[in-house]
Design a protein around this motif. Structure first.
Motif, mmCIF file in Angstrom:
data_model
loop_
_atom_site.group_PDB
_atom_site.id
_atom_site.type_symbol
_atom_site.label_atom_id
_atom_site.label_comp_id
_atom_site.label_asym_id
_atom_site.label_seq_id
_atom_site.Cartn_x
_atom_site.Cartn_y
_atom_site.Cartn_z
ATOM 1 N N ASP A 2 0.891 -1.205 0.039
ATOM 2 C CA ASP A 2 0.091 0.068 -0.119
ATOM 3 C C ASP A 2 0.817 1.420 0.147
ATOM 4 N N GLN A 3 0.641 2.305 -0.714
ATOM 5 C CA GLN A 3 1.291 3.523 -1.008
ATOM 6 C C GLN A 3 0.461 4.575 -1.176
ATOM 7 N N VAL A 4 0.743 5.701 -0.573
ATOM 8 C CA VAL A 4 0.019 7.120 -0.564
ATOM 9 C C VAL A 4 1.048 8.045 -1.248
ATOM 10 N N GLN A 6 1.003 12.464 -2.216
ATOM 11 C CA GLN A 6 0.349 13.705 -2.205
ATOM 12 C C GLN A 6 1.046 14.774 -3.080
ATOM 13 N N CYS A 23 -4.265 13.477 -3.809
ATOM 14 C CA CYS A 23 -3.968 12.272 -3.047
ATOM 15 C C CYS A 23 -4.126 11.007 -3.975
ATOM 16 N N TYR A 25 -3.383 6.909 -4.616
ATOM 17 C CA TYR A 25 -3.132 5.816 -3.751
ATOM 18 C C TYR A 25 -3.037 4.434 -4.285
ATOM 19 N N VAL A 27 -3.679 0.592 -3.201
ATOM 20 C CA VAL A 27 -3.793 -0.254 -2.100
ATOM 21 C C VAL A 27 -4.566 -1.549 -2.833
ATOM 22 N N LEU A 33 -10.484 5.875 2.854
ATOM 23 C CA LEU A 33 -9.590 7.010 2.668
ATOM 24 C C LEU A 33 -10.024 8.048 3.590
ATOM 25 N N GLU A 70 -7.542 7.952 -6.880
ATOM 26 C CA GLU A 70 -7.040 9.153 -6.318
ATOM 27 C C GLU A 70 -8.184 10.035 -5.436
ATOM 28 N N CYS A 88 -3.418 12.811 3.689
ATOM 29 C CA CYS A 88 -4.160 11.790 3.369
ATOM 30 C C CYS A 88 -3.711 10.397 3.850
ATOM 31 N N VAL A 90 -4.956 5.917 3.916
ATOM 32 C CA VAL A 90 -5.671 4.858 3.358
ATOM 33 C C VAL A 90 -5.511 3.674 4.293
ATOM 34 N N GLY A 103 -0.034 9.504 3.811
ATOM 35 C CA GLY A 103 1.062 10.178 2.735
ATOM 36 C C GLY A 103 1.887 11.196 3.330
#
Lengths: 112, 113
Positions: A2-4, A6, A23, A25, A27, A33, A70, A88, A90, A103
């Motif tokens: 998982d990555q976020v 911004q 933002c 993402y 996932v 979110l 996003e 942000c 998630v 993020g």
């Protein structure tokens, strides 16, 4: 994983100048979110939760929207008191223990 | 929602010593979380604390360095042990009252000399 992310990293607006924060993402199945506001020297303050694409939430001058990849935080006619860092985060369906991934944040400055 | 308080709000400590940070929630929460936030950076999760079981630590954080207690559904402590200047940071706790959203305390600003 998982990555976020911004963007932008920082944003400077004149009072009344509307804009949007992004933002993005990645996932494996979105459970939720979250948007937070953080003022210097304070803990993050919860703003919104979005659960599915197409959902929108509003609070005063802020509106959060969500797509499959996003989320946007729209700020309409901002005031100097809107200056803060907006975070942000998630939570994926495969995430254990309800943890969230944050993020890096967008630092917003609203100039009078 | 939940209102969360932390003590101390800030501290200056000598290297090699330990500091225990307290986190109190005004309502019962199942999950509590401890984060570290370096100046100008985002939040990094240290561990998740569930009442009645051992905390779950994230990669890069170990129990010997950051022991956590969770004696009941409204309270948790984080100890930063054998501190070095690299431990200087803001430490935040949060609680999840059941709606997936986390509510945060005001943070503890730690400086290690």
């Amino acid at each position: 994983e998982d990555q976020v992310t911004q963007s932008p990293e920082a944003l400077r607006l004149q009072e009344g100048e509307s804009s949007s924060l992004n933002c993005s993402y990645t996932v494996s199945g979105l459970r939720g979110l979250f948007w937070y506001r953080q003022d210097p020297g304070k803990g993050p303050e919860f703003l919104f939760t979005l659960y599915s694409a197409g959902e929108e939430k509003e609070k005063e001058r802020l509106k959060a929207t969500l797509t499959k990849k996003e989320s946007f935080l729209h700020i309409t006619a901002p005031k100097p008191e809107d200056s803060a860092t907006y975070l942000c985060a998630v939570q994926g369906v495969k995430t254990s223990y309800d943890k969230v991934i944050f993020g890096p944040g967008t630092s917003l400055s609203v100039i009078p | 929602s939940a209102v969360i308080s932390q003590k101390p709000s800030r501290d200056i400590c000598q290297r090699g010593t330990s500091l225990t940070i307290q986190c109190q929630v005004d309502s019962q929460v199942t999950m509590m979380f401890w984060y570290r936030q370096q100046p100008g950076q985002s939040l990094t999760l240290i561990a998740t604390a569930n009442q009645g079981s051992e905390a779950t630590y994230e990669s890069g954080f170990v129990i010997d360095k950051f022991p956590i207690s969770r004696p009941n559904l409204t309270f948790s402590t984080l100890t930063v042990s054998n501190m070095s200047p690299e431990d200087s940071s803001i430490y935040l706790c949060s609680g999840d009252p059941g709606g997936n959203e986390q509510f945060f305390g005001p943070g503890t600003r730690l400086t290690v000399l």
